[in-house]
Design an enzyme around this catalytic site. Structure first.
Site, short mmCIF file in Angstrom:
data_model
loop_
_atom_site.label_atom_id
_atom_site.label_comp_id
_atom_site.label_asym_id
_atom_site.label_seq_id
_atom_site.Cartn_x
_atom_site.Cartn_y
_atom_site.Cartn_z
N HIS A 19 -36.21 -78.70 1.40
CA HIS A 19 -36.94 -79.89 0.95
C HIS A 19 -37.98 -80.29 2.00
O HIS A 19 -38.15 -79.59 2.99
CB HIS A 19 -35.99 -81.02 0.59
CG HIS A 19 -35.11 -81.50 1.70
ND1 HIS A 19 -35.59 -81.98 2.88
CD2 HIS A 19 -33.76 -81.55 1.81
CE1 HIS A 19 -34.60 -82.33 3.68
NE2 HIS A 19 -33.46 -82.05 3.05
N HIS A 22 -37.13 -80.15 5.83
CA HIS A 22 -37.20 -78.83 6.47
C HIS A 22 -38.66 -78.40 6.62
O HIS A 22 -39.05 -77.82 7.63
CB HIS A 22 -36.48 -77.77 5.63
CG HIS A 22 -35.09 -78.15 5.23
ND1 HIS A 22 -34.74 -78.41 3.93
CD2 HIS A 22 -33.98 -78.35 5.97
CE1 HIS A 22 -33.45 -78.73 3.89
NE2 HIS A 22 -32.97 -78.71 5.12
N CYS A 127 -15.42 -84.07 9.10
CA CYS A 127 -16.38 -84.23 8.00
C CYS A 127 -17.03 -82.88 7.77
O CYS A 127 -17.71 -82.35 8.66
CB CYS A 127 -17.43 -85.28 8.34
SG CYS A 127 -18.75 -85.30 7.09
N CYS A 130 -20.89 -82.81 8.10
CA CYS A 130 -21.41 -82.72 9.47
C CYS A 130 -20.87 -81.50 10.19
O CYS A 130 -21.35 -81.17 11.27
CB CYS A 130 -21.02 -83.93 10.30
SG CYS A 130 -21.59 -85.49 9.66
N CYS A 144 -17.37 -91.29 7.11
CA CYS A 144 -18.35 -90.65 7.98
C CYS A 144 -19.64 -91.47 7.92
O CYS A 144 -20.14 -91.74 6.83
CB CYS A 144 -18.62 -89.22 7.51
SG CYS A 144 -20.20 -88.59 8.08
N HIS A 147 -22.43 -89.34 5.93
CA HIS A 147 -22.24 -88.91 4.54
C HIS A 147 -21.51 -89.93 3.67
O HIS A 147 -21.39 -89.72 2.47
CB HIS A 147 -21.52 -87.57 4.49
CG HIS A 147 -22.34 -86.45 5.07
ND1 HIS A 147 -22.33 -86.15 6.41
CD2 HIS A 147 -23.21 -85.61 4.49
CE1 HIS A 147 -23.16 -85.15 6.63
NE2 HIS A 147 -23.71 -84.80 5.49
N LYS A 296 -32.92 -93.03 2.05
CA LYS A 296 -32.63 -91.83 2.82
C LYS A 296 -32.68 -90.60 1.93
O LYS A 296 -32.16 -90.60 0.82
CB LYS A 296 -31.23 -92.00 3.44
CG LYS A 296 -30.88 -90.88 4.35
CD LYS A 296 -29.53 -91.08 5.00
CE LYS A 296 -29.11 -89.73 5.55
NZ LYS A 296 -27.94 -89.74 6.34
N LYS A 299 -29.75 -83.65 1.34
CA LYS A 299 -29.22 -82.73 0.34
C LYS A 299 -28.02 -83.36 -0.36
O LYS A 299 -27.88 -83.26 -1.56
CB LYS A 299 -28.79 -81.43 1.03
CG LYS A 299 -29.97 -80.60 1.46
CD LYS A 299 -29.55 -79.30 2.08
CE LYS A 299 -29.00 -79.51 3.48
NZ LYS A 299 -29.14 -78.33 4.33
N1 MSP Z 1 -27.71 -75.77 10.59
C1 MSP Z 1 -27.91 -76.97 11.32
C2 MSP Z 1 -28.86 -76.72 12.48
C3 MSP Z 1 -28.42 -75.68 13.45
S1 MSP Z 1 -29.61 -75.43 14.68
C4 MSP Z 1 -28.83 -74.49 15.78
C5 MSP Z 1 -28.52 -78.02 10.40
N2 MSP Z 1 -29.15 -77.58 9.32
S2 MSP Z 1 -29.88 -78.51 8.22
O1 MSP Z 1 -30.22 -77.63 7.14
O2 MSP Z 1 -29.10 -79.65 7.92
O3 MSP Z 1 -31.21 -78.93 8.90
C6 MSP Z 1 -31.34 -80.08 9.67
C7 MSP Z 1 -32.77 -80.19 10.07
O4 MSP Z 1 -33.61 -80.14 8.91
C8 MSP Z 1 -33.17 -81.47 10.76
O5 MSP Z 1 -32.86 -81.49 12.12
C9 MSP Z 1 -34.66 -81.46 10.49
O6 MSP Z 1 -35.28 -80.49 11.25
C10 MSP Z 1 -34.69 -81.03 9.04
N3 MSP Z 1 -34.46 -82.16 8.15
C11 MSP Z 1 -33.52 -82.24 7.18
N4 MSP Z 1 -33.64 -83.43 6.53
C12 MSP Z 1 -34.65 -84.13 7.07
C13 MSP Z 1 -35.28 -85.34 6.77
N5 MSP Z 1 -34.88 -86.12 5.78
N6 MSP Z 1 -36.33 -85.70 7.53
C14 MSP Z 1 -36.80 -84.92 8.53
N7 MSP Z 1 -36.25 -83.76 8.84
C15 MSP Z 1 -35.12 -83.36 8.18
O7 MSP Z 1 -28.43 -79.18 10.74
#
Ligand code: MSP
Length: 633
Positions: A19, A22, A127, A130, A144, A147, A296, A299
């Site tokens: 999304h 990312h 959780c 997380c 949590c 979540h 907020k 996913k």
């Molecule tokens: N797999 C772990 C990261 C491991 S790194 C060694 C993880 N993955 S995640 O798919 O949840 O990705 C988290 C990251 O995605 C955030 O740190 C950020 O880079 C990005 N984002 C996910 N949601 C976001 C927002 N709503 N806003 C901004 N960035 C976000 O955590």
């Protein structure tokens, strides 16, 4: 030695599709990588996917396929997305890659050999969202904090990393390297964690509960905790232990993450590196969160905005521009399609698009189709070259600080000065008198050269549009078009062939009724399969609500008197979404054979059915009037 730059994004979980959150992190990393490449650095840019752990195993189970097959599918979606967003990563890592698996086992063995991994017993609240244990005091109302779900209580024997041993070292390291974690607010957050005693980190999961992970090298019965596995990607990608890239790039490694994963990156990772005898990374750069229309986005909440939907509707460069311009690096931002459209129209179509089309129209109309020769600038032209040179320096400083929104503001200052230059010089008036030809040519040259400066400045942000501007001013080959070249006024060769093309950024209209759908729920974990006989045990009936009132002292409980052929009382936690008077007369669905339970002192003899609170609480209804008390099957 050649200058080197190494930037990483988090590796994303493969339990759902990408999304804009990312997309933002990855595009920021791309802008940085493009900028440093332009500045002559040898650059290494890594992104990838995080594929082990409970979360992924659950998602695969829900999809009815093996975790690997599941991870293959979603990882491929991420991998295919990045080129669509003009992301130029040099390497794509998957935690299921054999070289990564080998590296994780290598690091585990190394840390085990030094005595920093021990076997112990653990109990706590886990959780799955997380993928971590919480202490009771960290939970908010037993849930949590991220979540809003109740973590599972787990009791296990496991392996632990002696993280506590490195607490003082890390504290000192952060104090001695003030820009290790930036911006400052996040450094302070990590320092605040470190003021409390640091616990050891549970780094294994028994195979009796989870098999989807990397087997510990020193105990076949356990797999590696997903964070211990995932963080190591940052050294696998450049080729730890012996790869040439590891030697070149690890000393300048910079990680880019959002604030959600500050603790693993700010605490687990540096202490893991220290224990493994590897130098810490250079910088941890932390940005804020994208919310959607003030709420907020995540996913698990399901209100996601898909990057490709935005790209398809508005174009790639406007999408990249908006994300980078709208978010102040480090702070949260709220995505709204309406303000996206406003920025496209004001800043892209009006300011930049018009400047390019006006300048080329005039240069073609008043010239011979080629760029005029540069001439000695008049005093009144100095404003352009002086602003250009100041802006380049400002943009460079902004890149150092990751203030990309500020870099764009500085570039727009130059765009606005150039627009003003046109208005004040009035080339159309000069064109009326042949005696002014030389002055007119000089002004036109300055405008075209300004376009070159702008094209170079916007290259990292909007590479496609930069290229289109260059094409129109006759520069087909971008080699050498860098920040140094725009410090020296006059880089556009005389005689370059000009051409005017379709407008760079067409104006767009925002129509509420065509707003992109964001409220799709997806990938919420499914419960395990049950037999038909199990389902048959649940007695569901149509009930009519006869009376409803709020339960005293409760913010969300309603007491309902219902008719199911007989009268009874149920208590439902729906008072935040439905008023008591709204409920009266409604036909609802109730589980009538649930063991009675007391809620805030009121006995409840059944439970009504509604969508869960995450999706927004909505009662089940009927498309025709049903018979009160009818059985539902
Ligand atoms: N797999 C772990 C990261 C491991 S790194 C060694 C993880 N993955 S995640 O798919 O949840 O990705 C988290 C990251 O995605 C955030 O740190 C950020 O880079 C990005 N984002 C996910 N949601 C976001 C927002 N709503 N806003 C901004 N960035 C976000 O955590």
């Amino acid at each position: 030695m050649e200058k080197a730059y190494f930037i990483t994004t988090p590796i994303y979980y493969v339990n759902a599709s990408p999304h804009i959150g990312h997309a933002y992190t990855t595009i920021v990393a791309d802008v940085l990588a493009r900028y440093y490449r332009l500045a002559g650095y040898q650059t290494f840019f890594v992104t990838g996917t995080d594929e082990h752990g409970d979360k992924i195993a659950e998602a695969a189970q829900k999809a009815g396929i093996s975790p690997k097959a599941y991870a293959d599918q979603i990882s491929a979606q991420f991998r295919a997305l990045w080129p669509e967003l003009a992301v130029t990563n040099d390497y794509f890592i998957r935690t299921t890659d054999p070289n990564h698996v080998e590296n994780v086992r290598r690091i585990l063995q190394k840390v085990h050999d030094t005595g920093d991994i021990y076997f112990g017993h653990y109990e706590g609240y886990y959780c799955v969202g997380c993928e971590r244990f919480y202490m009771e005091k960290e939970l908010v109302d037993g849930l949590c904090p991220d979540h809003q779900i109740k973590p599972e209580f787990r009791k296990e024997s496991n392996y632990f990393f002696r993280m506590s041993k490195y607490q003082d070292w890390l504290l000192r390291y952060i104090q001695d390297h003030p820009d290790f974690i930036r911006p400052e607010r996040y450094k302070n957050e990590v320092l605040a964690f470190l003021r409390e005693p640091l616990e050891d980190l549970c780094i294994s999961r028994p195979k009796t509960r989870l098999t989807w992970g990397i087997t510990l090298p020193f105990d076949e019965n356990y797999v590696t905790y997903v964070w211990f596995d995932a963080l190591i990607n940052y050294i696998t990608a450049p080729g730890y232990p012996d790869g040439a890239n590891f030697k070149t790039f690890w000393p300048v490694a910079q990680h880019l993450i959002a604030k959600d994963i500050l603790k693993p990156h700010g605490i687990y990772w540096p202490t893991m590196l220290k224990a493994a005898g590897i130098e810490p990374y250079r910088h941890l750069n932390v940005h804020g969160y994208w919310n959607v229309d003030q709420s907020k986005m995540s996913k698990s909440l399901g209100n996601v905005v898909k990057p490709l939907d935005l790209k398809d509707k508005y174009g790639l460069d406007p999408f990249r521009y908006f994300l980078l311009r709208d978010m102040v690096f480090g702070l949260d931002s709220s995505f709204s399609e309406e303000s996206f459209v406003q920025r496209i129209n004001a800043e892209l179509a009006n300011d930049l698009g018009n400047l390019v089309s006006r300048s080329l129209t005039m240069a073609l109309k008043y010239g011979d189709g080629n760029a005029p020769a540069p001439r000695a600038p008049a005093d009144e032209d100095r404003i352009l070259m002086e602003t250009a040179s100041r802006v380049v320096t400002e943009v460079e400083a902004c890149f150092e600080d990751l203030a990309l929104h500020k870099a764009l503001m500085a570039i727009w200052e130059f765009i606005n000065v150039t627009n003003k230059y046109i208005v004040e010089r009035e080339p159309w008036t000069l064109a009326r008198d042949p005696a002014n030809q030389a002055r007119l040519a000089s002004i036109l040259y300055n405008l075209l050269e300004s376009l070159r400066v702008i094209a170079v400045l916007v290259t990292p942000f909007m590479p496609g549009s930069a290229k289109k501007i260059m094409d129109q001013i006759g520069i087909a080959d971008m080699t050498g078009q860098n920040f140094d070249s725009i410090r020296r006024w006059g880089g556009l060769p005389a005689g370059s062939t000009l051409k005017r093309e379709e407008s760079l950024f067409p104006r767009v209209e925002f129509k509420k009724e065509e707003k992109l759908e964001t409220k799709k729920l997806e990938m919420s974990p499914m419960k395990p399969e049950i037999s038909y006989e199990d389902f048959e045990k649940v007695d569901l009936r149509v009930a009519k609500v006869l009376a409803a009132e709020a339960v005293p002292k409760s913010s969300k409980l309603l007491k309902l008197k219902i008719d199911i052929g007989e009268e009874r009382t149920i208590v439902a936690g729906m008072g935040k979404d439905y008023k008591p008077e709204e409920m009266i007369g409604k036909n609802i669905v109730v589980v009538v054979n649930l063991k009675p339970t007391k809620l805030m002192g009121v006995e409840s003899h059944g439970m009504l059915l509604a969508t869960d609170a995450e999706a927004g609480l909505t009662l089940l209804s009927f498309d025709r009037d049903p018979k009160t008390g009818a059985k539902i099957r």
